[in-house]
Design an enzyme around this catalytic site. Structure first.
Site, mmCIF file in Angstrom:
data_model
loop_
_atom_site.group_PDB
_atom_site.id
_atom_site.type_symbol
_atom_site.label_atom_id
_atom_site.label_comp_id
_atom_site.label_asym_id
_atom_site.label_seq_id
_atom_site.Cartn_x
_atom_site.Cartn_y
_atom_site.Cartn_z
ATOM 1 N N PRO A 2 -23.635 -23.462 41.656
ATOM 2 C CG PRO A 2 -25.322 -24.467 39.916
ATOM 3 C CD PRO A 2 -24.287 -24.950 41.145
ATOM 4 C CD GLU A 3 -23.243 -19.311 46.471
ATOM 5 O OE1 GLU A 3 -24.121 -18.783 47.447
ATOM 6 O OE2 GLU A 3 -22.293 -19.798 47.168
ATOM 7 C CG HIS A 91 -21.601 -35.898 32.901
ATOM 8 N ND1 HIS A 91 -21.745 -36.974 33.608
ATOM 9 C CD2 HIS A 91 -20.294 -35.373 32.936
ATOM 10 C CE1 HIS A 91 -20.716 -37.423 33.968
ATOM 11 N NE2 HIS A 91 -19.690 -36.683 33.186
ATOM 12 N NE ARG A 110 -20.263 -33.402 42.856
ATOM 13 C CZ ARG A 110 -19.828 -33.118 44.251
ATOM 14 N NH1 ARG A 110 -19.481 -31.828 44.423
ATOM 15 N NH2 ARG A 110 -19.984 -33.467 45.377
ATOM 16 N NE ARG A 152 -33.350 -17.817 63.781
ATOM 17 C CZ ARG A 152 -33.960 -18.821 63.395
ATOM 18 N NH1 ARG A 152 -33.338 -20.030 63.014
ATOM 19 N NH2 ARG A 152 -35.187 -19.039 63.000
#
Ligand SMILES: [Zn+2]
Length: 271
Positions: A2-3, A91, A110, A152
């Protein structure tokens, strides 16, 4: 994984079903998540109102009377609104049961997800206090990004993904935003001009905004047992399209590994 758009869609999907409800029971079936769930949490949560639900980076924050519950979906987590009587499956790690007869159920194969109790200001929690600006808020703009990139040496794609400049730009959206901005992912971050920084800040907002919008069509999937919650197909121009024609110029899209993640770009459209 999931983002940010999936987490934002989760917040919008569950909000109407949890806001203003009372927690009748928090049943924790598996305490061994990314961080162990506090054994004191169920007693603390019981009887509290859920006043609001919102997002900071990829954390969901449920505002209660005496603090917040903070949920992270990890690599494979999802939240679902289901009738309290729904049988538990493998789960399913915790259930937040409400006075409506429905519950918020967390499933995570997970177990990289997490559940925390926050008593004070969430912005001061150790996992949140050093977070960079939200990409969709006004503080994240051309001037901010240009300044942040100035010293950077790291590649621009890694610079926008590492969470120090901006939160929630994952691998897919980094590749897509760089394509829209016409910037090669391997360029040194500090080489971006002010105009390129502006194009990139704007592209990041656009790709995340579009993904959230397309996720809006999946909101009903957060309720009931049908459908896959939280993951949606979104218009991708370069990500996962190695060898296919660029949608703009027809040149084959290229792929390489950058910082251990797959990167996709068009050698013609991106400079
Ligand atoms: Zn192209």
């Amino acid at each position: 994984m999931p983002e940010l758009p999936e987490v934002e869609t989760t917040v919008r999907g569950i909000a109407p079903h949890v806001t203003d409800r009372i927690i009748t029971r928090l049943a924790v079936h598996e305490r061994r998540l990314r961080w162990p769930v506090s054994p004191r949490l169920p007693a603390w949560a019981q009887g509290q109102h859920i006043r609001a639900v919102r997002r900071r980076a990829k954390y969901l924050l449920l505002e209660l009377d005496k603090g917040h519950l903070m949920v992270h979906l990890g690599m494979s987590g999802s939240l679902r609104v289901l009738p309290v009587s729904t049988a538990r499956e493998t789960h399913d790690h915790f259930d937040l049961e409400m006075d409506s007869g429905w519950m918020l159920r967390f499933n995570d194969p997970r177990r990289f997800g997490s559940l925390h109790q926050l008593s004070g200001d969430p912005a001061r929690h150790e996992l949140l206090r050093n977070l960079a600006p939200e990409p969709l808020e006004d503080a994240f703009d051309a001037e901010y990004l240009h300044k942040a990139l100035r010293n950077r040496r790291v590649a621009i794609k890694q610079a926008i993904m590492n969470g120090q400049l901006v939160v929630g730009v994952g691998n897919i959206y980094a590749s897509e935003a760089l394509f829209r901005a016409g910037i090669r992912p391997g360029r040194a971050a500090r080489s971006l001009s002010k105009a390129e920084s502006a194009a990139l800040a704007s592209a990041i907002k656009t790709v995340l905004g579009e993904a959230i919008e397309s996720g809006g069509t999946t909101l009903r999937n957060y309720v009931g047992a049908d459908g896959e919650p939280g993951y949606f197909k979104h218009q991708l121009y370069v990500y996962g399209r190695a060898g296919s024609s660029c949608v703009v110029c027809g040149t084959p899209v290229r792929q390489r590994v950058q910082g251990q993640r797959a990167t996709f770009w068009c050698p013609e459209c991106q400079r």
